[in-house]
Design a protein around this motif. Structure first.
Motif, short mmCIF file in Angstrom:
data_model
loop_
_atom_site.label_atom_id
_atom_site.label_comp_id
_atom_site.label_asym_id
_atom_site.label_seq_id
_atom_site.Cartn_x
_atom_site.Cartn_y
_atom_site.Cartn_z
N SER A 15 0.81 -1.21 0.00
CA SER A 15 0.00 0.00 0.00
C SER A 15 0.84 1.26 0.00
CB SER A 15 -0.93 0.00 1.22
OG SER A 15 -0.18 0.18 2.41
N LEU A 16 2.13 1.13 0.37
CA LEU A 16 3.00 2.30 0.42
C LEU A 16 3.87 2.43 -0.83
CD1 LEU A 16 4.08 2.24 4.17
CD2 LEU A 16 2.34 3.65 3.08
N LEU A 17 3.56 1.65 -1.87
CA LEU A 17 4.27 1.83 -3.13
C LEU A 17 4.04 3.25 -3.64
CD1 LEU A 17 3.53 -1.57 -4.92
CD2 LEU A 17 5.74 -0.79 -4.06
N PRO A 18 4.98 3.79 -4.38
CA PRO A 18 4.90 5.21 -4.78
C PRO A 18 3.86 5.48 -5.86
CG PRO A 18 6.82 4.19 -5.79
CD PRO A 18 6.23 3.16 -4.86
N TYR A 19 2.62 5.12 -5.60
CA TYR A 19 1.54 5.50 -6.50
C TYR A 19 1.26 6.99 -6.30
CZ TYR A 19 0.45 0.46 -6.80
OH TYR A 19 0.50 -0.88 -7.00
N TYR A 120 -4.95 4.56 -13.13
CA TYR A 120 -4.76 6.00 -13.08
C TYR A 120 -3.97 6.43 -11.85
CZ TYR A 120 -7.80 7.14 -17.04
OH TYR A 120 -8.32 7.29 -18.29
N ALA A 121 -4.17 5.74 -10.73
CA ALA A 121 -3.45 6.08 -9.51
C ALA A 121 -1.96 5.80 -9.66
CB ALA A 121 -4.01 5.28 -8.33
N ILE A 122 -1.63 4.74 -10.37
CA ILE A 122 -0.22 4.42 -10.60
C ILE A 122 0.44 5.50 -11.47
CG2 ILE A 122 1.34 2.79 -11.75
CD1 ILE A 122 -0.62 0.56 -10.87
N ARG A 123 -0.30 5.99 -12.46
CA ARG A 123 0.24 7.07 -13.30
C ARG A 123 0.38 8.36 -12.51
NH1 ARG A 123 -3.89 6.51 -18.42
NH2 ARG A 123 -3.82 4.22 -18.60
N GLY A 124 -0.58 8.61 -11.61
CA GLY A 124 -0.52 9.78 -10.74
C GLY A 124 -1.01 11.06 -11.36
N LYS A 125 -1.01 12.11 -10.52
CA LYS A 125 -1.45 13.46 -10.90
C LYS A 125 -2.89 13.47 -11.40
CE LYS A 125 3.15 15.31 -11.84
NZ LYS A 125 3.91 14.13 -11.40
N VAL A 126 -3.77 12.89 -10.60
CA VAL A 126 -5.19 12.84 -10.96
C VAL A 126 -6.05 13.25 -9.77
CG1 VAL A 126 -5.00 11.11 -12.78
CG2 VAL A 126 -5.29 10.36 -10.42
N VAL A 127 -7.16 13.92 -10.10
CA VAL A 127 -8.21 14.21 -9.13
C VAL A 127 -9.40 13.35 -9.52
CG1 VAL A 127 -9.79 15.96 -8.20
CG2 VAL A 127 -7.43 16.58 -8.79
#
Length: 226
Positions: A15-19, A120-127
């Motif tokens: 759960s603490l992977l850098p997503y 999308y969470a893995i890619r990041g920068k999303v609302v």
């Protein structure tokens, strides 16, 4: 078989992977989360543009349903309807597999939505707005999870005026949709979750939209997300 179809539980290490970074916005029905999400995304991108150091953020709402619909070859409205069910489950999924017409059950649809949210969470920068995102991403290291709420009476009056329906109809709609959203979050979390999963809960009745945006951005900055 029941265990096979339950959402996979993640270990604390996983759960603490850098997503992320990612922001999820949950809301009680009648609160304008989509507008707040659009304002927040715009404010974040203004900061990013001024800093000239990061990629722009993306707003996700109906896009999650649209992509799920594309993968399952169904219309987004049908995906939304199936995802909001909470009384179907494994047995109906098995029975549907014997029909000639392709029609995925609620478990298949929910897993598809969950997979897309995680991508999308893995890619990041999303609302992200709704779709049970907080239940899936609550342990992501770089994340902020907010909830927009308001008193029931205020929401009843607002929904009644907005959709030109009676107060009784508005109350029924609010309670029904709030319950469906709770069930979707429960499905993704594997258990019933409460408000402790959120970082901030805003009362839309007492807070301005500007205050909600400002507080959220300050927390994001504290967590080195922007």
């Amino acid at each position: 078989m029941e265990n096979r179809f339950k959402p996979e539980k993640r270990s604390k290490k996983e759960s603490l992977l850098p997503y992320g970074p990612v922001v999820t916005i949950s809301r009680m029905y009648g609160c304008p989360a989509k507008r707040i999400a659009a304002m927040l995304t715009s404010a974040i991108n203004q900061i990013v543009e001024n800093n000239k150091s990061q990629e722009k953020w993306t707003l996700l709402g109906k896009e999650i349903l649209e992509q799920s619909a594309k993968e399952l070859h169904l219309k987004p409205d049908l995906i939304k309807e199936i995802a909001n069910t909470h009384g179907q489950g494994l047995i109906d999924d098995i029975l549907l597999s014997f029909t000639n017409k392709y029609y995925p059950g609620d478990i298949k649809v929910k897993h598809t939505i969950g997979d897309i949210i995680n991508e999308y969470a893995i890619r990041g920068k999303v609302v992200m707005v709704g779709r049970g995102g907080v239940a899936l991403l609550r342990d992501v290291k770089k994340s902020v999870h907010i909830k927009i709420t308001a008193p029931l009476e205020w929401r009843i009056n607002d929904v009644s005026k907005r959709y030109m329906i009676t107060l009784d109809e508005a109350e029924r709609r609010i309670k029904e949709i709030d319950l469906k959203r709770d069930h979707l979050r429960k499905f993704f979390a594997g258990k019933k979750i409460d408000d402790s999963v959120f970082d901030i809960i805003f009362n839309y009745y007492t807070c301005t939209e500007e205050e909600i945006i400002s507080c959220t951005i300050k927390l994001m900055e504290k967590r080195d997300m922007i």
